[in-house]
Scaffold this active site. Sequence first.
Site, mmCIF file in Angstrom:
data_model
loop_
_atom_site.group_PDB
_atom_site.id
_atom_site.type_symbol
_atom_site.label_atom_id
_atom_site.label_comp_id
_atom_site.label_asym_id
_atom_site.label_seq_id
_atom_site.Cartn_x
_atom_site.Cartn_y
_atom_site.Cartn_z
ATOM 1 N N LYS A 187 0.838 -1.212 0.000
ATOM 2 C CA LYS A 187 0.000 0.000 0.000
ATOM 3 C C LYS A 187 0.870 1.259 0.000
ATOM 4 C CE LYS A 187 -0.446 -0.494 5.028
ATOM 5 N NZ LYS A 187 -1.312 -1.017 6.106
ATOM 6 N N TYR A 221 13.673 30.229 9.314
ATOM 7 C CA TYR A 221 12.446 30.822 9.855
ATOM 8 C C TYR A 221 12.418 30.732 11.378
ATOM 9 C CZ TYR A 221 10.332 30.455 5.169
ATOM 10 O OH TYR A 221 10.039 30.567 3.851
HETATM 11 C C1 LIG Z 1 -0.581 -1.990 6.825
HETATM 12 C C2 LIG Z 1 -1.128 -3.291 7.258
HETATM 13 C C3 LIG Z 1 -0.287 -4.407 7.373
HETATM 14 C C4 LIG Z 1 1.223 -4.316 7.246
HETATM 15 O O1 LIG Z 1 1.737 -3.775 8.449
HETATM 16 P P1 LIG Z 1 3.310 -3.718 8.751
HETATM 17 O O2 LIG Z 1 3.374 -3.429 10.204
HETATM 18 O O3 LIG Z 1 3.857 -2.618 7.916
HETATM 19 O O4 LIG Z 1 3.878 -5.037 8.388
HETATM 20 C C5 LIG Z 1 -0.874 -5.623 7.641
HETATM 21 N N1 LIG Z 1 -2.214 -5.742 7.813
HETATM 22 C C6 LIG Z 1 -3.036 -4.685 7.738
HETATM 23 C C7 LIG Z 1 -4.499 -4.896 7.937
HETATM 24 C C8 LIG Z 1 -2.537 -3.428 7.475
HETATM 25 O O5 LIG Z 1 -3.361 -2.379 7.419
#
Ligand SMILES: *Cc1c(COP(=O)(O)O)cnc(C)c1O
Length: 386
Positions: free
Chosen positions: A45, A271
């Site tokens: 993702k 800044y």
């Molecule tokens: C993002 C996500 C993962 C992966 O998580 P990591 O800690 O990056 O391995 C697995 N399952 C679900 C449902 C997620 O949303």
Amino acid sequence: MNNLNMPPEYGGRAWIEIDLDALAFNAAEIRSYLPDGCKLMAVIKTNAYGHGMIKCVARLHEEGIDEFAVATVMEGVLLRESFSDIEILVLGYTHPKDAHFLHTYRLSQIIVDGAHAKELDEKGFALRVHIGIDTGMCRLGILAQNLGEIESVFSRKNLIVDGIATHFAVADSLDKADVAFTKSQIDSYYSVVESLRSKGHDVGKLHMQASYGIFNLPNIKCDYVRAGIALYGALGNDNEVLVRPNLRQVLSLRAIVAQVRWVDSGKSVSYGRTFKAESPTKVATVSIGYADGVPRQMSGKDAMVIVNGKKVPIIGRICMDMLMIDVTEADDVKTGDIVTFIGRDGDEVVLCEDLAAASNTITNDILCRLGGRLPRIYLCGDEGGG
Ligand SMILES: *Cc1c(COP(=O)(O)O)cnc(C)c1O
């Protein structure tokens, strides 16, 4: 080997380097921890946590990985356009109006509750789904105790149940109470699975662990693990894990020096004038900023970067497109020199964890915010990456 000697088209102002060999290495390392019959579902993702989804999936698929998880239906569509022979699971909520995308692009969908199943079913497209079970995360999924609601999904004529999933809330902790909580999540998940099976339902594939769950609960027997951050080699240092796998950081983040100047004692930088030179200070302006994903909250935290093989601090407020570093102690820094924010330069290394710690967040947050406008350079095989 020396990634820093690259032609100008590699860089310009700031860029991300992705070591695909390290990604493949991490996938193999994670798989070595999985029980027989359990497969690695790669979580890709948010553009593979900033690493570039298509290139990462291509390499992982070459390594024999066939299951991938995305967060949104459009990520799934994009992925399907490049890969016809992989399984794609959408972990996040998909609005029923988008059901036709799920069908056309052959995406499996997590069912978040009974109403979601009903609405998707009513769209009339044959859909493959995994039922999300809420065992204590309190985010998405049908409450484990609502067996009737869970069972109702099986009665939807257009939905084919391919799997059943849950997600842990504290799998990244070995604290006693946290371990007990995770155990209660596992127990209620299995009790749902057993009840459904005893009523003759085929629940399909079982999966619950994300990255930390893999290394803290190595004895769970499921069909998949859903690994994200571990694949990218950026487990946090603060998180306890029973087994610490040997992972390699996949991503490097670099930018070049735009200008160098001496700042007199008493003068301020950037800044808000939050940094004041206590003695004559050599300051380099670097062409990367918070718009590129260097967290602004890291300002004033003495976060270290590497230039010419030496670690030096970021000073003053981080700007949208630039930031300043104190190079008084570094070797003859000049315009065009490369500054490393994540990654290795010579004998020094900055870990993603270091940035996360300096900005009070986790590595996932740092990585997925990188690179709206940064080019990505892919290294593999002889090209380097070491
Ligand atoms: C993002 C996500 C993962 C992966 O998580 P990591 O800690 O990056 O391995 C697995 N399952 C679900 C449902 C997620 O949303």
